[in-house]
Scaffold this motif. Structure first.
Motif, short mmCIF file in Angstrom:
data_model
loop_
_atom_site.label_atom_id
_atom_site.label_comp_id
_atom_site.label_asym_id
_atom_site.label_seq_id
_atom_site.Cartn_x
_atom_site.Cartn_y
_atom_site.Cartn_z
N ALA A 20 0.90 -1.20 0.01
CA ALA A 20 -0.10 0.00 -0.18
C ALA A 20 0.80 1.30 -0.14
O ALA A 20 2.11 1.23 0.16
N ALA A 21 0.29 2.50 -0.22
CA ALA A 21 1.15 3.79 -0.04
C ALA A 21 1.71 3.64 1.28
O ALA A 21 1.14 3.43 2.13
N ALA A 22 2.83 4.28 1.23
CA ALA A 22 3.44 4.60 2.51
C ALA A 22 2.69 5.43 3.71
O ALA A 22 2.22 6.34 3.13
N GLY A 23 2.57 4.77 4.84
CA GLY A 23 1.66 5.49 5.85
C GLY A 23 0.17 4.88 6.02
O GLY A 23 -0.41 4.94 6.92
N ALA A 24 -0.30 4.39 5.13
CA ALA A 24 -1.40 3.82 4.75
C ALA A 24 -1.70 2.67 5.96
O ALA A 24 -2.85 2.69 6.64
N MET A 25 -0.88 1.70 5.89
CA MET A 25 -1.22 0.56 6.82
C MET A 25 -1.46 1.05 8.25
O MET A 25 -2.13 0.49 9.07
N ALA A 26 -0.55 1.96 8.92
CA ALA A 26 -0.60 2.29 10.28
C ALA A 26 -2.26 2.94 10.43
O ALA A 26 -2.83 2.65 11.55
N GLY A 27 -2.75 3.77 9.36
CA GLY A 27 -4.19 4.26 9.53
C GLY A 27 -5.14 3.24 9.56
O GLY A 27 -6.12 3.36 10.14
N TRP A 28 -4.44 2.05 8.98
CA TRP A 28 -5.82 0.94 9.07
C TRP A 28 -5.67 0.09 10.13
O TRP A 28 -6.49 -1.07 10.35
N GLY A 29 -4.61 0.25 10.86
CA GLY A 29 -4.43 -0.79 12.21
C GLY A 29 -3.66 -1.99 11.53
O GLY A 29 -3.63 -3.08 12.07
N VAL A 30 -3.03 -1.90 10.42
CA VAL A 30 -2.14 -3.16 10.24
C VAL A 30 -0.83 -3.05 10.65
O VAL A 30 0.02 -2.34 10.48
N ARG A 31 -0.42 -3.96 11.87
CA ARG A 31 0.68 -4.13 12.47
C ARG A 31 1.05 -5.76 12.78
O ARG A 31 -0.05 -6.32 12.67
N ALA A 32 2.05 -6.02 13.27
CA ALA A 32 2.62 -7.39 13.29
C ALA A 32 1.55 -7.87 14.50
O ALA A 32 1.04 -7.28 15.34
N GLY A 33 0.98 -9.00 14.32
CA GLY A 33 0.13 -9.77 15.23
C GLY A 33 -1.44 -9.64 14.76
O GLY A 33 -2.18 -10.45 15.17
N VAL A 34 -1.65 -8.77 13.84
CA VAL A 34 -3.17 -8.49 13.65
C VAL A 34 -3.44 -9.42 12.35
O VAL A 34 -2.41 -9.95 11.54
N ARG A 35 -4.80 -9.96 12.42
CA ARG A 35 -5.20 -10.65 11.45
C ARG A 35 -5.86 -10.12 10.40
O ARG A 35 -6.78 -8.99 10.57
N VAL A 36 -5.95 -10.24 9.14
CA VAL A 36 -6.61 -9.58 8.14
C VAL A 36 -7.47 -11.10 7.22
O VAL A 36 -7.14 -12.01 7.49
N GLU A 37 -8.33 -10.44 6.54
CA GLU A 37 -9.33 -11.31 5.83
C GLU A 37 -9.58 -10.59 4.27
O GLU A 37 -9.35 -9.74 4.07
N VAL A 38 -9.44 -11.67 3.41
CA VAL A 38 -9.58 -11.47 2.03
C VAL A 38 -11.01 -11.69 1.57
O VAL A 38 -11.48 -12.93 1.66
N VAL A 39 -11.40 -10.84 0.83
CA VAL A 39 -13.03 -11.24 0.44
C VAL A 39 -12.96 -10.84 -1.25
O VAL A 39 -12.72 -9.67 -1.50
N GLU A 40 -13.04 -11.74 -2.02
CA GLU A 40 -12.86 -11.61 -3.46
C GLU A 40 -13.99 -10.98 -4.03
O GLU A 40 -15.27 -10.95 -3.66
N GLY A 41 -13.77 -10.23 -5.33
CA GLY A 41 -14.88 -9.95 -6.23
C GLY A 41 -15.97 -8.82 -5.70
O GLY A 41 -17.10 -8.91 -6.25
N GLU A 42 -15.46 -8.01 -4.99
CA GLU A 42 -16.29 -6.65 -4.82
C GLU A 42 -15.47 -5.49 -4.92
O GLU A 42 -14.50 -5.34 -5.00
#
Length: 137
Positions: free
Chosen positions: A115-137
């Motif tokens: 992602a663009a630099a700085g975006a992940m901190a704003g989304w709360g993406v950091r070590a230990g966090v779980r994400v989910e991928v939803v296709e087709g939207e």
């Protein structure tokens, strides 16, 4: 758990406590994390992974490279945030890379999120966090 995805669009859902400090108070006053939803591009074919963000001036949301355990930023125009994900889509590490760099491979990484630099901190993406991928939207 991660599935088999195809090139295209979808959504990234960021789970975790205090995601982006956007919590709602529960009836007992405790803060309950609200998942953050981010537009997502999926690059799962060799061709799409090879192209990645090369030649772009930006990205709306994030790009998921799968499978992948390392990236480079040669011929990129912008600095990017890079999150390395394990097979359960848990974030192993997040780094910011300037153009013209070679990232070191992460042995347990199965997917890479860009992602663009700085975006992940704003989304709360950091070590230990779980994400989910939803296709087709």
């Amino acid at each position: 758990m991660a599935g088999r995805w195809r090139d295209g669009r979808g959504r990234l859902i960021v789970h975790g406590e205090g995601v982006g400090d956007r919590g709602d108070s529960g009836s007992d006053g405790a803060v309950v994390a609200v998942p953050r939803v981010v537009p997502l591009e999926l690059a799962t074919s060799y061709r799409a992974r090879t192209k990645g963000l090369l030649g772009r001036d930006g990205i709306d949301g994030a790009l998921l490279l799968s499978p992948a355990n390392s990236i480079h930023t040669f011929r990129m125009r912008i600095p990017i945030d890079v999150a390395y994900l394990d097979r359960h889509l848990r974030v192993l590490a997040v780094v910011t890379m300037r153009p013209g760099r070679l990232g070191r491979p992460r042995l347990r990484s199965r997917h890479v999120l860009e992602a663009a630099a700085g975006a992940m901190a704003g989304w709360g993406v950091r070590a230990g966090v779980r994400v989910e991928v939803v296709e087709g939207e």
